[in-house]
Design a protein around this motif. Sequence first.
Motif, mmCIF file in Angstrom:
data_model
loop_
_atom_site.group_PDB
_atom_site.id
_atom_site.type_symbol
_atom_site.label_atom_id
_atom_site.label_comp_id
_atom_site.label_asym_id
_atom_site.label_seq_id
_atom_site.Cartn_x
_atom_site.Cartn_y
_atom_site.Cartn_z
ATOM 1 N N VAL A 36 -7.813 -9.831 -12.631
ATOM 2 C CA VAL A 36 -9.118 -9.503 -12.040
ATOM 3 C C VAL A 36 -9.588 -8.133 -12.519
ATOM 4 O O VAL A 36 -10.771 -7.937 -12.825
ATOM 5 N N ASP A 37 -8.669 -7.187 -12.617
ATOM 6 C CA ASP A 37 -9.044 -5.853 -13.095
ATOM 7 C C ASP A 37 -9.526 -5.886 -14.534
ATOM 8 O O ASP A 37 -10.512 -5.246 -14.894
ATOM 9 N N PHE B 178 -10.702 4.478 -14.527
ATOM 10 C CA PHE B 178 -10.296 3.150 -14.057
ATOM 11 C C PHE B 178 -9.047 2.674 -14.786
ATOM 12 O O PHE B 178 -8.100 2.170 -14.167
ATOM 13 N N ILE B 179 -8.999 2.849 -16.102
ATOM 14 C CA ILE B 179 -7.842 2.401 -16.874
ATOM 15 C C ILE B 179 -6.615 3.249 -16.548
ATOM 16 O O ILE B 179 -5.494 2.732 -16.492
ATOM 17 N N VAL B 180 -6.790 4.529 -16.286
ATOM 18 C CA VAL B 180 -5.660 5.380 -15.900
ATOM 19 C C VAL B 180 -5.094 4.935 -14.555
ATOM 20 O O VAL B 180 -3.876 4.883 -14.369
ATOM 21 N N ILE B 181 -5.956 4.592 -13.622
ATOM 22 C CA ILE B 181 -5.469 4.093 -12.319
ATOM 23 C C ILE B 181 -4.729 2.779 -12.500
ATOM 24 O O ILE B 181 -3.678 2.544 -11.882
ATOM 25 N N PHE C 47 3.950 2.492 -11.435
ATOM 26 C CA PHE C 47 4.490 2.459 -10.073
ATOM 27 C C PHE C 47 5.308 1.194 -9.850
ATOM 28 O O PHE C 47 6.433 1.241 -9.324
ATOM 29 N N PHE C 48 4.771 0.030 -10.251
ATOM 30 C CA PHE C 48 5.511 -1.223 -10.070
ATOM 31 C C PHE C 48 6.762 -1.251 -10.939
ATOM 32 O O PHE C 48 7.782 -1.806 -10.551
ATOM 33 N N TRP C 49 6.681 -0.661 -12.104
ATOM 34 C CA TRP C 49 7.844 -0.600 -12.985
ATOM 35 C C TRP C 49 8.951 0.241 -12.352
ATOM 36 O O TRP C 49 10.122 -0.117 -12.377
ATOM 37 N N LYS C 50 8.585 1.377 -11.777
ATOM 38 C CA LYS C 50 9.567 2.249 -11.118
ATOM 39 C C LYS C 50 10.183 1.577 -9.889
ATOM 40 O O LYS C 50 11.340 1.812 -9.558
ATOM 41 N N LYS C 51 9.395 0.755 -9.210
ATOM 42 C CA LYS C 51 9.898 0.046 -8.034
ATOM 43 C C LYS C 51 10.826 -1.104 -8.411
ATOM 44 O O LYS C 51 11.487 -1.668 -7.559
#
Length: 126
Positions: free
Chosen positions: A74-75, A101-104, A111-115
């Motif tokens: 969607v993004d 927007f692309i940086v976010i 963040f998901f990779w670190k999690k």
Amino acid sequence: MSLSWLHVSIIIFFISGVLFAAAPFIASMLLATRAKSPALYSPYECGMDPYGSAWTKFGINYYFYALLFLAFDVDVLFLFPVATAYADGAGLVPFVKLFIFIVILLASVIFFWKKGVFTWPKRIRF
């Protein structure tokens, strides 16, 4: 209160919509065959006989990947109309907005990779 042609046309449109929706159900009840076979009550699995229970457990990683794909899809789809709208923009402001927007988006991937969401476990425990 008197009925105008507008009221009558709305009522006719509503009745025709209900009939249009109900007609296939009524036709299938009247015209369908009444075969009672045990095969009708079994789940369809590509012509093969099913085995095992339908209530098997799946690892939650499947759902994580599906939700992440949906969010990023969607993004990315959002980028196309925004990029075409900002193409006529003057100066550096549209570029900065898209860059933020692309940086976010990239920060959320990190963040998901670190999690550990992107690491698939060796064995899924049920």
